[in-house]
Design a protein around this motif. Sequence first.
Motif, short mmCIF file in Angstrom:
data_model
loop_
_atom_site.label_atom_id
_atom_site.label_comp_id
_atom_site.label_asym_id
_atom_site.label_seq_id
_atom_site.Cartn_x
_atom_site.Cartn_y
_atom_site.Cartn_z
N ARG A 213 0.83 -1.21 0.00
CA ARG A 213 0.00 0.00 0.00
C ARG A 213 0.86 1.26 0.00
O ARG A 213 0.53 2.26 -0.65
N ARG A 214 1.99 1.22 0.68
CA ARG A 214 2.89 2.36 0.73
C ARG A 214 3.94 2.33 -0.39
O ARG A 214 4.80 3.19 -0.45
N GLN A 215 3.82 1.34 -1.26
CA GLN A 215 4.71 1.20 -2.42
C GLN A 215 6.17 1.09 -1.99
O GLN A 215 7.06 1.72 -2.58
N ILE A 216 6.41 0.29 -0.96
CA ILE A 216 7.76 0.03 -0.48
C ILE A 216 8.15 -1.38 -0.94
O ILE A 216 7.53 -2.37 -0.52
N LYS A 217 9.15 -1.47 -1.78
CA LYS A 217 9.63 -2.79 -2.19
C LYS A 217 10.26 -3.47 -0.98
O LYS A 217 10.87 -2.82 -0.12
N HIS A 218 10.11 -4.78 -0.92
CA HIS A 218 10.61 -5.48 0.27
C HIS A 218 11.16 -6.85 -0.10
O HIS A 218 10.73 -7.48 -1.07
N THR A 219 12.12 -7.28 0.70
CA THR A 219 12.72 -8.60 0.57
C THR A 219 12.62 -9.27 1.94
O THR A 219 13.44 -9.03 2.83
N ILE A 220 11.57 -10.08 2.10
CA ILE A 220 11.30 -10.78 3.35
C ILE A 220 10.99 -12.23 3.01
O ILE A 220 10.03 -12.50 2.29
N PRO A 221 11.78 -13.19 3.47
CA PRO A 221 11.51 -14.59 3.15
C PRO A 221 10.20 -15.06 3.78
O PRO A 221 9.76 -14.53 4.80
N LYS A 247 18.10 -13.08 -3.26
CA LYS A 247 19.08 -13.45 -2.23
C LYS A 247 20.21 -12.45 -2.13
O LYS A 247 20.75 -12.22 -1.05
N MET A 248 20.60 -11.84 -3.23
CA MET A 248 21.68 -10.86 -3.20
C MET A 248 21.27 -9.62 -2.40
O MET A 248 22.06 -9.07 -1.63
N ILE A 249 20.04 -9.17 -2.59
CA ILE A 249 19.55 -8.03 -1.82
C ILE A 249 19.40 -8.40 -0.35
O ILE A 249 19.70 -7.60 0.55
N TYR A 250 18.98 -9.64 -0.10
CA TYR A 250 18.75 -10.08 1.28
C TYR A 250 20.04 -10.08 2.09
O TYR A 250 20.01 -9.93 3.31
N ARG A 251 21.18 -10.22 1.41
CA ARG A 251 22.45 -10.21 2.13
C ARG A 251 22.70 -8.88 2.83
O ARG A 251 23.42 -8.83 3.84
N ARG A 252 22.10 -7.82 2.34
CA ARG A 252 22.32 -6.51 2.94
C ARG A 252 21.60 -6.35 4.29
O ARG A 252 21.77 -5.34 4.96
N ARG A 253 20.83 -7.37 4.66
CA ARG A 253 20.16 -7.29 5.96
C ARG A 253 21.17 -7.28 7.10
O ARG A 253 20.85 -6.87 8.22
N ASN A 254 22.41 -7.69 6.83
CA ASN A 254 23.42 -7.66 7.89
C ASN A 254 23.73 -6.23 8.33
O ASN A 254 24.31 -6.03 9.39
N GLU A 255 23.31 -5.24 7.53
CA GLU A 255 23.57 -3.84 7.91
C GLU A 255 22.83 -3.46 9.19
O GLU A 255 23.37 -2.73 10.03
N VAL A 256 21.61 -3.94 9.35
CA VAL A 256 20.88 -3.61 10.58
C VAL A 256 21.47 -4.37 11.76
O VAL A 256 21.47 -3.88 12.90
N GLU A 257 22.00 -5.57 11.52
CA GLU A 257 22.66 -6.30 12.60
C GLU A 257 23.93 -5.59 13.05
O GLU A 257 24.24 -5.54 14.25
N ARG A 258 24.66 -5.01 12.10
CA ARG A 258 25.84 -4.23 12.46
C ARG A 258 25.44 -2.95 13.18
O ARG A 258 26.17 -2.47 14.07
N THR A 259 24.30 -2.37 12.81
CA THR A 259 23.79 -1.19 13.52
C THR A 259 23.49 -1.53 14.97
O THR A 259 23.81 -0.77 15.89
N ILE A 260 22.87 -2.68 15.20
CA ILE A 260 22.57 -3.11 16.56
C ILE A 260 23.86 -3.34 17.34
O ILE A 260 23.96 -2.98 18.53
N ASN A 261 24.86 -3.92 16.69
CA ASN A 261 26.15 -4.12 17.36
C ASN A 261 26.76 -2.79 17.79
O ASN A 261 27.34 -2.67 18.88
N ARG A 262 26.63 -1.77 16.94
CA ARG A 262 27.13 -0.45 17.31
C ARG A 262 26.36 0.13 18.49
O ARG A 262 26.96 0.75 19.38
N LEU A 263 25.05 -0.05 18.48
CA LEU A 263 24.26 0.45 19.61
C LEU A 263 24.67 -0.22 20.91
O LEU A 263 24.76 0.43 21.96
N LYS A 264 24.94 -1.51 20.85
CA LYS A 264 25.22 -2.25 22.07
C LYS A 264 26.67 -2.09 22.55
O LYS A 264 27.03 -2.67 23.56
N THR A 265 27.46 -1.30 21.83
CA THR A 265 28.75 -0.92 22.43
C THR A 265 28.54 0.02 23.60
O THR A 265 29.45 0.19 24.42
#
Length: 296
Positions: A213-221, A247-265
């Motif tokens: 509805r918001r016209q946001i493309k998404h990659t969610i398994p 699958k190539m786009i899905y690999r970029r999901r690690n960016e939010v995991e790295r963001t969380i790692n930065r927060l938890k420092t």
Amino acid sequence: MGRGDLSDDEWARLEAHLPRNLGRGGRWQCHRRVINGILFRQRTGLPWRDPPPRFGKWKTVHDRHRRWSADGTWEGILRAVQADADAEGRIDWSMVSVDSTSCRAHQHAAGAHARSPRVAGKRGKPMHHRLDEALGRSRGGLTSKIHLVGEGGCRPLAFVITPGQWGDAPQLIPVLERIRVPRPEGGHPRTRPDHLGGDKAYSSRRNRSYLRRRQIKHTIPEPKDQRTNRRRRGSKGGRPVSFSFDKMIYRRRNEVERTINRLKTFRAIATRYDKRAYVFHGTVTVAAIRLSLRTG
């Protein structure tokens, strides 16, 4: 400047967005010294009463953080800093990802008074106040959960704090609704990324309908049980998700995991010490501001 304090470049980016005066003729104590004291506590997780003397009185540092958490000052500063970063092209809207992380709550985080807190000098409840104080019980004991949207540069765009046992899928829409990056030249703030990535915990018909509805493309398994149910419904089950899953786009999901790692420092985020949910929300906001100020 001590280790971990704001650099001159970071302070120059932040200073323009800070409150000018206390009101009624009062003046704030030195913003830079107090904010460095808040950051010192965030980084080390020590009690509010124990910062080094170079940051001034501990009560000044604590009250500044509590007041700005209650009245939304920290949140306004974060949006202003994000607007500057967006104007400089440091926000990667091409791909944002959503994920969550649990934070163990220290025993001192429990036991908040049942009476609702008040904002100093104002009527009403603090922003982001919760009756449950965003504390929940799970196998690990008392926990809180941070639901986070991070952009491609590994900086937080928005987040929601809930009790630790709450699920991820129902929080996708609330956390996306929190994305509001103002435009310095005027106009409506930017609220919609180009693409969203998430793990299968965020797969639901409600979430996918909202994103379409918001016209946001998404990659969610799609989980196996949802695939089976869709096939069982036949033509009413809709188009298979696998046709649009990259699958190539899905690999970029690690960016939010790295963001969380930065927060938890920040130790005050990795372990929650704040009794009130709105104060802990301010603690996470301060860390997000610090990450948004960095140019690297």
